[in-house]
Enzyme design. Structure first.
Site, PDB file in Angstrom:
ATOM      1  N   GLY A   8     -15.022  -3.723   9.422  1.00 28.51           N
ATOM      2  CA  GLY A   8     -15.843  -4.130  10.353  1.00 28.51           C
ATOM      3  C   GLY A   8     -16.666  -5.361  10.214  1.00 28.51           C
ATOM      4  O   GLY A   8     -17.610  -5.916  10.662  1.00 28.51           O
ATOM      5  N   TYR A  34      -6.032  10.791   4.284  1.00 22.52           N
ATOM      6  CA  TYR A  34      -4.683  11.372   3.590  1.00 22.52           C
ATOM      7  C   TYR A  34      -4.818  11.791   2.378  1.00 22.52           C
ATOM      8  O   TYR A  34      -5.871  12.107   2.009  1.00 22.52           O
ATOM      9  CB  TYR A  34      -4.055   9.885   3.621  1.00 22.52           C
ATOM     10  CG  TYR A  34      -3.749   9.160   4.844  1.00 22.52           C
ATOM     11  CD1 TYR A  34      -3.471  10.017   6.162  1.00 22.52           C
ATOM     12  CD2 TYR A  34      -3.932   7.792   5.051  1.00 22.52           C
ATOM     13  CE1 TYR A  34      -3.419   9.549   7.420  1.00 22.52           C
ATOM     14  CE2 TYR A  34      -3.781   7.301   6.358  1.00 22.52           C
ATOM     15  CZ  TYR A  34      -3.548   8.046   7.380  1.00 22.52           C
ATOM     16  OH  TYR A  34      -3.466   7.598   8.743  1.00 22.52           O
ATOM     17  N   HIS A  65      -3.871   4.116  -1.475  1.00 21.53           N
ATOM     18  CA  HIS A  65      -4.493   4.473  -0.389  1.00 21.53           C
ATOM     19  C   HIS A  65      -5.120   5.773  -0.573  1.00 21.53           C
ATOM     20  O   HIS A  65      -4.515   6.744  -0.430  1.00 21.53           O
ATOM     21  CB  HIS A  65      -3.575   4.421   0.858  1.00 21.53           C
ATOM     22  CG  HIS A  65      -4.089   4.444   2.374  1.00 21.53           C
ATOM     23  ND1 HIS A  65      -5.867   4.611   2.430  1.00 21.53           N
ATOM     24  CD2 HIS A  65      -3.670   4.179   3.441  1.00 21.53           C
ATOM     25  CE1 HIS A  65      -6.243   4.508   3.605  1.00 21.53           C
ATOM     26  NE2 HIS A  65      -4.939   4.397   4.221  1.00 21.53           N
ATOM     27  N   GLN A 125       0.705  -1.228   0.162  1.00 17.87           N
ATOM     28  CA  GLN A 125      -0.159   0.065   0.026  1.00 17.87           C
ATOM     29  C   GLN A 125       0.831   1.145  -0.108  1.00 17.87           C
ATOM     30  O   GLN A 125       1.738   1.515   0.785  1.00 17.87           O
ATOM     31  CB  GLN A 125      -0.861   0.109   1.371  1.00 17.87           C
ATOM     32  CG  GLN A 125      -1.976   1.118   1.299  1.00 17.87           C
ATOM     33  CD  GLN A 125      -2.810   1.156   2.571  1.00 17.87           C
ATOM     34  OE1 GLN A 125      -2.318   1.464   3.462  1.00 17.87           O
ATOM     35  NE2 GLN A 125      -3.954   0.424   2.493  1.00 17.87           N
ATOM     36  N   GLY A 148      -7.998  -6.214   8.359  1.00 19.40           N
ATOM     37  CA  GLY A 148      -6.696  -5.371   8.868  1.00 19.40           C
ATOM     38  C   GLY A 148      -6.474  -5.208  10.223  1.00 19.40           C
ATOM     39  O   GLY A 148      -7.844  -5.046  10.735  1.00 19.40           O
ATOM     40  N   ALA A 165      -8.125   6.602   1.190  1.00 11.95           N
ATOM     41  CA  ALA A 165      -8.928   6.799   2.406  1.00 11.95           C
ATOM     42  C   ALA A 165      -8.268   7.281   3.599  1.00 11.95           C
ATOM     43  O   ALA A 165      -7.094   7.953   3.497  1.00 11.95           O
ATOM     44  CB  ALA A 165      -9.377   5.215   2.489  1.00 11.95           C
TER      45      ALA A 165
END
Length: 213
Positions: free
Chosen positions: A192, A83, A78, A2, A213, A80
């Site tokens: 989740g 960032y 990435h 990532q 994760g 999300a």
């Protein structure tokens, strides 16, 4: 592997020469960051100039090249967690009035140009992207996330990416139902999950793979 860039979610004490963190706009995010001396308030970032944006995009290209040279099978952008790519994408953190701001197409430009650079290095089949609509982490907000992410995913088709990873955390809208039909590669569901909900998503055809994760 990532690839990520904190953007404004950093602190001068963690950057070379005490430099300011960078962002699409000079907007101080709410919250604190862990530093060597404990938690400190996030600061007002430096607004990236057009040449600086081009350099950051090239940094992603070079990071992709080095990841493959190091033996990784592929790379994930990435986009999300509040960032830098999501900072460009989101109207609350991106208030630019140039080619990288204002309209949804302009706000998505940075993400799409980064992906283009990564795909040029690795090929689309070795590049994926992670998004998390309405996550809200790190003081990220967007006035119309349904429009933003519909547009973004529509634009991904040109890259023939290995996968789209969508992690949801309390989103009001069922983004999986909205976005999966729009994507022409493997669709990964995260956020989740436990064993039962992951298996149910696979059995119902809502995901090609699930992510923990």
């Amino acid at each position: 592997m990532q690839l990520m860039h904190c953007g404004r979610i950093s602190h001068p004490s963690m950057l070379p020469g005490g430099a300011l963190p960078v962002a699409p706009s000079a907007i101080q995010p709410k919250g604190q960051v862990w530093t060597a001396t404990g938690q400190q308030d996030l600061v007002t970032p430096h607004e990236l100039s057009l040449p600086e944006i081009a350099q950051v995009i090239d940094d992603y290209r070079l990071a992709t090249r080095r990841a493959l040279a190091a033996g990784f099978d592929g790379v994930e952008l990435h986009t999300a967690s509040g960032y830098l790519p999501e900072q460009f994408l989101s109207s609350g953190s991106n208030q630019r009035q140039d080619a990288y701001g204002s309209s949804v197409a302009n706000r998505a430009r940075f993400v799409l140009e980064v992906l283009s650079a990564m795909v040029a290095e690795a090929g689309g089949d070795r590049v994926g992207i992670k998004i998390s609509p309405e996550m809200g982490f790190n003081d990220i907000t967007d006035a119309n996330p349904e429009e933003t992410y519909t547009y973004l995913v529509d634009q991904l088709q040109r890259f023939n990416l290995a996968y789209l990873h969508v992690a949801l955390f309390g989103a009001k809208l069922d983004y999986h139902a909205l976005l999966k039909p729009k994507f022409n590669g493997a669709y990964l569901v995260g956020g989740g999950l436990d064993q039962a909900t992951a298996q149910a998503a696979l059995a119902a055809g809502r995901a090609d793979a699930t992510v923990f994760g």
